[in-house]
Design a protein around this motif. Sequence first.
Motif, PDB file in Angstrom:
ATOM      1  N   SER A 101       0.831  -1.210   0.000  1.00 28.74           N
ATOM      2  CA  SER A 101       0.000   0.000   0.000  1.00 28.74           C
ATOM      3  C   SER A 101       0.865   1.259   0.000  1.00 28.74           C
ATOM      4  O   SER A 101       0.506   2.266  -0.620  1.00 28.74           O
ATOM      5  N   PHE A 102       2.015   1.218   0.704  1.00 30.01           N
ATOM      6  CA  PHE A 102       2.932   2.360   0.710  1.00 30.01           C
ATOM      7  C   PHE A 102       3.467   2.600  -0.697  1.00 30.01           C
ATOM      8  O   PHE A 102       3.501   3.738  -1.184  1.00 30.01           O
ATOM      9  N   THR A 103       3.867   1.522  -1.365  1.00 31.88           N
ATOM     10  CA  THR A 103       4.379   1.639  -2.736  1.00 31.88           C
ATOM     11  C   THR A 103       3.305   2.184  -3.662  1.00 31.88           C
ATOM     12  O   THR A 103       3.561   3.052  -4.507  1.00 31.88           O
ATOM     13  N   ASP A 104       2.078   1.697  -3.491  1.00 30.31           N
ATOM     14  CA  ASP A 104       0.965   2.151  -4.333  1.00 30.31           C
ATOM     15  C   ASP A 104       0.668   3.624  -4.096  1.00 30.31           C
ATOM     16  O   ASP A 104       0.414   4.384  -5.042  1.00 30.31           O
ATOM     17  N   SER A 105       0.721   4.071  -2.843  1.00 29.31           N
ATOM     18  CA  SER A 105       0.430   5.475  -2.522  1.00 29.31           C
ATOM     19  C   SER A 105       1.492   6.406  -3.106  1.00 29.31           C
ATOM     20  O   SER A 105       1.189   7.519  -3.532  1.00 29.31           O
ATOM     21  N   VAL A 106       2.754   5.940  -3.133  1.00 28.05           N
ATOM     22  CA  VAL A 106       3.832   6.742  -3.724  1.00 28.05           C
ATOM     23  C   VAL A 106       3.617   6.884  -5.223  1.00 28.05           C
ATOM     24  O   VAL A 106       3.712   7.984  -5.787  1.00 28.05           O
ATOM     25  N   ASN A 107       3.293   5.792  -5.883  1.00 34.48           N
ATOM     26  CA  ASN A 107       3.133   5.811  -7.348  1.00 34.48           C
ATOM     27  C   ASN A 107       1.909   6.608  -7.789  1.00 34.48           C
ATOM     28  O   ASN A 107       1.892   7.161  -8.892  1.00 34.48           O
ATOM     29  N   LYS A 108       0.901   6.680  -6.916  1.00 32.44           N
ATOM     30  CA  LYS A 108      -0.294   7.455  -7.266  1.00 32.44           C
ATOM     31  C   LYS A 108      -0.011   8.956  -7.328  1.00 32.44           C
ATOM     32  O   LYS A 108      -0.767   9.715  -7.952  1.00 32.44           O
ATOM     33  N   TYR A 148       7.754   3.563  -9.116  1.00 32.04           N
ATOM     34  CA  TYR A 148       8.731   2.994  -8.197  1.00 32.04           C
ATOM     35  C   TYR A 148       8.402   1.530  -7.924  1.00 32.04           C
ATOM     36  O   TYR A 148       7.230   1.152  -7.823  1.00 32.04           O
ATOM     37  N   THR A 149       9.427   0.733  -7.783  1.00 31.48           N
ATOM     38  CA  THR A 149       9.254  -0.625  -7.265  1.00 31.48           C
ATOM     39  C   THR A 149       9.563  -0.602  -5.769  1.00 31.48           C
ATOM     40  O   THR A 149      10.134   0.370  -5.266  1.00 31.48           O
ATOM     41  N   THR A 150       9.186  -1.652  -5.078  1.00 30.63           N
ATOM     42  CA  THR A 150       9.436  -1.700  -3.636  1.00 30.63           C
ATOM     43  C   THR A 150      10.921  -1.595  -3.325  1.00 30.63           C
ATOM     44  O   THR A 150      11.327  -0.909  -2.383  1.00 30.63           O
ATOM     45  N   SER A 151      11.758  -2.252  -4.125  1.00 26.29           N
ATOM     46  CA  SER A 151      13.208  -2.212  -3.893  1.00 26.29           C
ATOM     47  C   SER A 151      13.788  -0.839  -4.221  1.00 26.29           C
ATOM     48  O   SER A 151      14.870  -0.498  -3.732  1.00 26.29           O
ATOM     49  N   ASN A 152      13.080  -0.032  -5.049  1.00 23.37           N
ATOM     50  CA  ASN A 152      13.515   1.340  -5.305  1.00 23.37           C
ATOM     51  C   ASN A 152      13.193   2.243  -4.115  1.00 23.37           C
ATOM     52  O   ASN A 152      13.948   3.165  -3.801  1.00 23.37           O
ATOM     53  N   PRO A 199      13.996   9.735   0.624  1.00 23.21           N
ATOM     54  CA  PRO A 199      13.286  10.922   1.124  1.00 23.21           C
ATOM     55  C   PRO A 199      12.176  11.396   0.194  1.00 23.21           C
ATOM     56  O   PRO A 199      11.112  11.809   0.657  1.00 23.21           O
ATOM     57  N   GLU A 200      12.409  11.330  -1.144  1.00 24.85           N
ATOM     58  CA  GLU A 200      11.363  11.796  -2.057  1.00 24.85           C
ATOM     59  C   GLU A 200      10.123  10.918  -1.985  1.00 24.85           C
ATOM     60  O   GLU A 200       8.991  11.399  -2.159  1.00 24.85           O
ATOM     61  N   CYS A 201      10.322   9.625  -1.716  1.00 26.51           N
ATOM     62  CA  CYS A 201       9.182   8.717  -1.586  1.00 26.51           C
ATOM     63  C   CYS A 201       8.406   8.986  -0.296  1.00 26.51           C
ATOM     64  O   CYS A 201       7.178   8.862  -0.257  1.00 26.51           O
ATOM     65  N   VAL A 202       9.116   9.350   0.748  1.00 31.07           N
ATOM     66  CA  VAL A 202       8.452   9.704   2.003  1.00 31.07           C
ATOM     67  C   VAL A 202       7.580  10.940   1.808  1.00 31.07           C
ATOM     68  O   VAL A 202       6.449  11.006   2.294  1.00 31.07           O
ATOM     69  N   LEU A 203       8.093  11.927   1.080  1.00 27.70           N
ATOM     70  CA  LEU A 203       7.320  13.148   0.823  1.00 27.70           C
ATOM     71  C   LEU A 203       6.085  12.854  -0.020  1.00 27.70           C
ATOM     72  O   LEU A 203       5.017  13.435   0.206  1.00 27.70           O
TER      73      LEU A 203
END
Length: 288
Positions: free
Chosen positions: A101-108, A117-121, A167-171
């Motif tokens: 869900s975290f990966t999906d929220s970042v890509n949205k 992004y992939t999870t490993s990215n 950091p960019e994924c956290v933002l």
Amino acid sequence: GETVVLIHSENLYESLYDMLNQHYIEYQGQRYVRLAIGTTSKLCPIHNDFRVIVIVDKNEAYTKLAPPLLNRFEKQVLLRQHLLQEEQQIMCSQLSKFIASFTDSVNKQLSDGDEPYTTSNIFAGYHSDTTSSLVLSLLGKNTGKQVLSLDEAFTTAVSRLLWLALPECVLLAAKTNIHGYDWEKIYFQEQHHEDLPDFMDYAFYQNISHNTWGDDIGIQTLVITYSPLSDYTNEIFEYYPIRKELTDEEKLKHEQEELTFKIEELQRQIDREKGEKEGKEGSEGNEE
């Protein structure tokens, strides 16, 4: 007989073929096997009940080890998830859902045309056994530390995963308020990603009372940066109780310095012997 377990011993495996082929020499009821290392070989006694177990990464086993070596072993695949008990499996499943869900929220939050992004990215070093390893570290055998509840363990696991995040994924994730966490506060205020001195202060002094990253021997931490570390890091490594792995360039420089020292020492020894020989010859000439 004893059971020998070999881990990260690739340099030895080629020396074991005679043993694995059971090419034994028997003398007075004692078995011997020839072990060869480089140009040196030696007959070694071996017990009738001796066993050898080789532990190697699954991918390396099928890509780096010689097929004749593999064919001499009974092979078993052991993953960390095989070690999980029921409640640990439940938590592992919850963490996997959270990561997805975290990966999906970042890509949205990405614009059209941006590569997702992939999870490993997103989480540096993430692999298929990451969640299992994390759960085992939190809900493994009782080592005298305070036992965590499942909710506490999940919150701690999420925090540890965030240490690995870009950091960019956290933002990007912070815009979605996923799971009700304040990602920016956790990442940029509670954790230490700003600079190396700040992180090392936390790792070696502030975190030492919790001892969450290591054991009584120490901690092993991998620091990933966007740019090469600056020259002041040498002073940091001298200040903190840390063993730094040398880069290839540093190793080469160290080997060159060591070789230069040995050459100079050899030259000094030759000069001394030459001087002693000339002095001896001179004294013998005077006596004549």
